[in-house]
Design a protein around this motif. Structure first.
Motif, mmCIF file in Angstrom:
data_model
loop_
_atom_site.group_PDB
_atom_site.id
_atom_site.type_symbol
_atom_site.label_atom_id
_atom_site.label_comp_id
_atom_site.label_asym_id
_atom_site.label_seq_id
_atom_site.Cartn_x
_atom_site.Cartn_y
_atom_site.Cartn_z
ATOM 1 N N ILE A 15 -42.086 10.948 -16.621
ATOM 2 C CA ILE A 15 -41.654 12.190 -15.984
ATOM 3 C C ILE A 15 -40.189 12.457 -16.285
ATOM 4 O O ILE A 15 -39.826 13.544 -16.715
ATOM 5 C CB ILE A 15 -41.904 12.143 -14.469
ATOM 6 N N GLU A 16 -39.329 11.460 -16.043
ATOM 7 C CA GLU A 16 -37.906 11.588 -16.362
ATOM 8 C C GLU A 16 -37.302 10.211 -16.550
ATOM 9 O O GLU A 16 -37.805 9.226 -16.012
ATOM 10 C CB GLU A 16 -37.151 12.388 -15.296
ATOM 11 N N SER A 17 -36.212 10.160 -17.333
ATOM 12 C CA SER A 17 -35.584 8.880 -17.660
ATOM 13 C C SER A 17 -34.086 8.923 -17.397
ATOM 14 O O SER A 17 -33.464 9.987 -17.442
ATOM 15 C CB SER A 17 -35.820 8.525 -19.134
ATOM 16 N N TYR A 18 -33.531 7.727 -17.147
ATOM 17 C CA TYR A 18 -32.117 7.575 -16.851
ATOM 18 C C TYR A 18 -31.550 6.374 -17.594
ATOM 19 O O TYR A 18 -32.253 5.392 -17.819
ATOM 20 C CB TYR A 18 -31.913 7.339 -15.344
ATOM 21 N N GLU A 19 -30.270 6.473 -17.940
ATOM 22 C CA GLU A 19 -29.525 5.332 -18.448
ATOM 23 C C GLU A 19 -28.658 4.835 -17.300
ATOM 24 O O GLU A 19 -28.047 5.631 -16.583
ATOM 25 C CB GLU A 19 -28.661 5.727 -19.642
ATOM 26 N N TYR A 20 -28.611 3.533 -17.120
ATOM 27 C CA TYR A 20 -27.830 2.913 -16.042
ATOM 28 C C TYR A 20 -26.579 2.282 -16.639
ATOM 29 O O TYR A 20 -26.654 1.522 -17.601
ATOM 30 C CB TYR A 20 -28.673 1.851 -15.336
ATOM 31 N N TYR A 21 -25.427 2.622 -16.054
ATOM 32 C CA TYR A 21 -24.142 2.091 -16.507
ATOM 33 C C TYR A 21 -23.478 1.283 -15.393
ATOM 34 O O TYR A 21 -23.475 1.699 -14.234
ATOM 35 C CB TYR A 21 -23.206 3.228 -16.927
ATOM 36 N N PHE A 22 -22.926 0.151 -15.782
ATOM 37 C CA PHE A 22 -22.191 -0.742 -14.889
ATOM 38 C C PHE A 22 -20.805 -0.894 -15.499
ATOM 39 O O PHE A 22 -20.672 -1.454 -16.583
ATOM 40 C CB PHE A 22 -22.917 -2.089 -14.802
ATOM 41 N N TYR A 23 -19.795 -0.342 -14.814
ATOM 42 C CA TYR A 23 -18.430 -0.327 -15.351
ATOM 43 C C TYR A 23 -18.415 0.190 -16.789
ATOM 44 O O TYR A 23 -17.894 -0.439 -17.703
ATOM 45 C CB TYR A 23 -17.771 -1.699 -15.240
ATOM 46 N N ASP A 24 -19.012 1.359 -16.976
ATOM 47 C CA ASP A 24 -19.047 2.094 -18.248
ATOM 48 C C ASP A 24 -19.797 1.391 -19.377
ATOM 49 O O ASP A 24 -19.750 1.827 -20.525
ATOM 50 C CB ASP A 24 -17.639 2.471 -18.723
ATOM 51 N N LYS A 25 -20.502 0.319 -19.082
ATOM 52 C CA LYS A 25 -21.306 -0.349 -20.098
ATOM 53 C C LYS A 25 -22.779 -0.132 -19.763
ATOM 54 O O LYS A 25 -23.223 -0.430 -18.654
ATOM 55 C CB LYS A 25 -21.007 -1.850 -20.140
#
Length: 82
Positions: free
Chosen positions: A3-13
Motif C-alpha cells: 500500500i505504501e512504503s517508508y525509509e527509516y533514518y536514525f541520525y540521518d543514516k
C-alpha cells in the motif's frame, strides 16, 4: 499487496525500509531483508505480525515503533511501495 512504503533514518543514516501491505491470503510469509552489505533474508509467517483495521492504524503503529523520545529518527514516505 503493498500500500505504501517508508525509509527509516536514525541520525540521518538509513537503517530500514518498511512497507504497509494488505494480506490477501492466509498462510503467507513476509520477507525481512537486512539493509547492510550481508543482506540476510528471513521469511516470517504473517501470524507473527499485528493486524490493523485501517492503514491509518498501521501508520500510527509504525511511527510509535521508530520513535524513541528525543533520539533523532524519522520516516520518509517513498513515492512507490518497495
Amino acid at each position: 499487496m503493498p500500500i505504501e512504503s517508508y525509509e527509516y533514518y536514525f541520525y540521518d543514516k538509513k537503517k530500514a525500509d518498511f512497507t504497509i501491505a494488505e494480506v490477501v491470503a492466509d498462510g503467507k510469509r513476509v520477507s525481512i531483508v537486512e539493509c547492510d552489505e550481508n543482506g540476510q533474508t528471513n521469511s516470517v509467517p504473517i501470524k507473527f505480525f499485528e493486524k490493523f483495521e485501517t492503514v491509518e492504524e498501521a501508520r500510527k503503529e509504525l511511527k510509535q515503533l521508530v520513535t524513541f523520545g528525543t533520539i533523532d529518527t524519522r520516516l520518509e514516505r517513498v513515492s512507490a511501495p518497495l
